[in-house]
Design an enzyme around this catalytic site. Sequence first.
Site, PDB file in Angstrom:
ATOM      1  N   ASP A   1       0.868  -1.174   0.000  1.00  0.00           N
ATOM      2  CA  ASP A   1       0.000   0.000   0.000  1.00  0.00           C
ATOM      3  C   ASP A   1       0.907   1.226   0.000  1.00  0.00           C
ATOM      4  OD1 ASP A   1      -2.482   1.476   0.322  1.00  0.00           O
ATOM      5  OD2 ASP A   1      -1.724   1.925   2.327  1.00  0.00           O
TER       6      ASP A   1
ATOM      7  N   THR B   1       0.512   4.609   0.646  1.00  0.00           N
ATOM      8  CA  THR B   1       0.483   5.523   1.783  1.00  0.00           C
ATOM      9  C   THR B   1       0.809   4.787   3.070  1.00  0.00           C
ATOM     10  OG1 THR B   1      -1.226   6.801   0.665  1.00  0.00           O
ATOM     11  CG2 THR B   1      -0.880   7.236   3.002  1.00  0.00           C
TER      12      THR B   1
ATOM     13  N   ASP C   1      -1.505  -0.061   6.517  1.00  0.00           N
ATOM     14  CA  ASP C   1      -1.592   0.606   7.817  1.00  0.00           C
ATOM     15  C   ASP C   1      -2.969   1.201   8.077  1.00  0.00           C
ATOM     16  OD1 ASP C   1      -1.531   2.673   5.980  1.00  0.00           O
ATOM     17  OD2 ASP C   1      -0.295   3.979   7.231  1.00  0.00           O
TER      18      ASP C   1
END
Length: 774
Positions: free
Chosen positions: A301, A303, A534
């Site tokens: 991912d 970000t 996250d």
Amino acid sequence: MDGTTSAHGLTSEQGLTSAQAAAAKANRVPRRSSRSLSAIVRANVFTLFNLVIGVLWALILIFGEWQDGLFGLVIVANALIGIVQEVRAKRTLDRLAVVNEAPVRVRRDGEERLVHPHEVVLGDLILLGAGDRLLVDGEVVRSEGLEVDESLLTGEADPVHKHAGDQVLSGSFAVAGSGAFVATRVGTDAYAVKLAEEASRFHLAHSELRAGVANFIKYITWLVIPIGALLIYSQLKHSADFGTAITGAVAGIVTMIPEGLVLMTSIAFAVGVVRLGRRRCLVQELPAIEGLARVDVLCLDKTGTLTAGGMELEQVLPLRDGEPVEEALAAVAGLDDHPNPTAQAIRAHYRDRVDGWTARETIPFSSARKWSGADFGERGAWVLGAPDVLLQDGEGYRRSAELAATGTRVLALCRADSLGTPREGGPVEAVALVTLKQRIRPDAHETLRYFAKQGVTVKVISGDNPEAVSAIAVGLGIPGGDRAVDARALPDDEAKLGELLDANTVFGRVTPQQKRRFVSALQARGHTVAMTGDGVNDVLALKDADLGIAMGAGSPATKAVAQVVLLDNKFATLPYVVGEGRRVLANIERVSNLFLTKTFYAIVLSLLVGVAGVMFPFAPRHSTLVNALTIGVPAFFLALAPTFERSKPGFVPRVLRFAVPSGVLCAGAVLLSFWAVHTGTSTLVEDQTSAVITLFLTTWWVLVLIARPFTWWRAGLVGAMAVLFVVALSIPFVQDFFALQPDDAVNDLIAVGISLVAAAAISVAVKVAGTLRP
């Protein structure tokens, strides 16, 4: 809903008093990362093999010489080493698990407090924000656009809007909005704990590797029973001395048992946990270490993984004159009491919330919608979100695309007729564009190069604009990063989706449900998939991936479902994580080859001796010496050695292709050597010594093959074992202790000659079987 009363008579404003909390039932749940000390002791002491070895040891002490009972020390050594290593792993897991626990926000005595999960009590008023995990069941007393994802419990993909009076269940997580609920079931009464009671306990055996070892043990146990009975009958029938008969039978049975294999497997897993713990990496499930070794696709991912956490507002670009851009932007960003990183960056720039902007209706941000908004009455309805989702064309759409192509994160601030307009896909009017700075992690380049060298394919998956994701991927030198795919155009068919995933690297505008489908499609094509993330939008994909890896700064829900948590939030830790998994599996395969070669030569030898009705060629003390030098000591070092080999499926067949021919040839060589010298004038002890020399040389050669490729310490280890055996044959005290008499030179030369032929045959056999390491 503030000030309302729940069915339990508790006001949402005050919550419990400290006195009430102290008297209420606490949220005590067994931690899944460890088991009790007593359970560890029982698991390492009360095993089938320890029982069998204990009985055989007792027989030797009664009917034989105590030196032949040295193998009984294996019980003590195995139990002590296993207990010590697992306790070390338990302490590491427990300590890191406490660090990983996200505090829970509760209201007590009218004040908001942070408490540990186990300090939550029945009747507590628990406050929720996006990304928070629900640890207990309860009843909602306040909802401000609260949306809860219950897919991990019910399988339903869409988030559920929760209103006052609705029930919420543990195991779900908030994806949008905020609210509060009263805890109605805690601890082992909670829904998710009941649902996953077994899965929540400490597990050491649920993996392909340990399943393979367990199968070995099961089949060997069934072989040991009839072959052991045949051997005992044969030795008793053809030996005049009862003690000698028992000693010979015990020698064969003990050698058949791979007593150290389970121990070495457990040690390798436990040491892996401790090593990763030192790097602030929490392995929440021990079998995850196995998954680390098998990974061949890593989904990242963008970000929070490739880019560092947090953002900064770069610039605000008005598209229309005379609009209250700053006020509207500050008002929309200030809607959520628990803002995401984007809202935090905007609020940090506009610290003072503008008066007069009171929201009548709000829609909180969610990863699925990719926008948030509010109706401010006379000031109109305003929304803030992804330009390529909110805008269809026009100057704002074109300028946002140009900015996104540089890798900048871009948001559009828009006016809408009502909040229903963007929700239904209707047109909105762009008022301003907002750009935010994202910092690429300084360790990202080096980490990505590592995965490229190791043959791990990287897929960058993000909810951001495809052009922005592509720009960052190109900057990091990711192959194929210049060709970003817009996930909104991807097919629903899993087979076609899998083909596109294999052919491309960078994907933008990916929804949480699509991330989950990406994992499934890659797995369907035979890949072992690791997923990092996250945010709350990564939860479902992390749960379904073969290995879910969460960042330590991620949402509580993300860290709860991941198998591995990088507590220090360092992307650079991932190579060590994967490397540790590879070390564990590759080394356990080496050790399994050693132990099972011993088992198969003992089975073949016992079977031939039993059928032929002859004396067993060596005593238990002889097998103790040889096994220690060619298996026990080397296995301990090999099980903990560094390696960079990626584990591949087919562990059981590979080990059998090595161990079966090696064991058969070792057994044949030992029996041939014993028969060749037993017909002469030499004594029984001299004949047995010749058999022991053959046994050592053939099994030592197996060690040589397994230890390859050689490093200085591996060559030293193999050489040291040979030197120790020569010492055992040379020192009178050691000769007497182990009943060795290398006095007949002809016999010993015959043994060496047979061993050389057998060693050559073993090399050819395992080479043909395709298991010999280069």
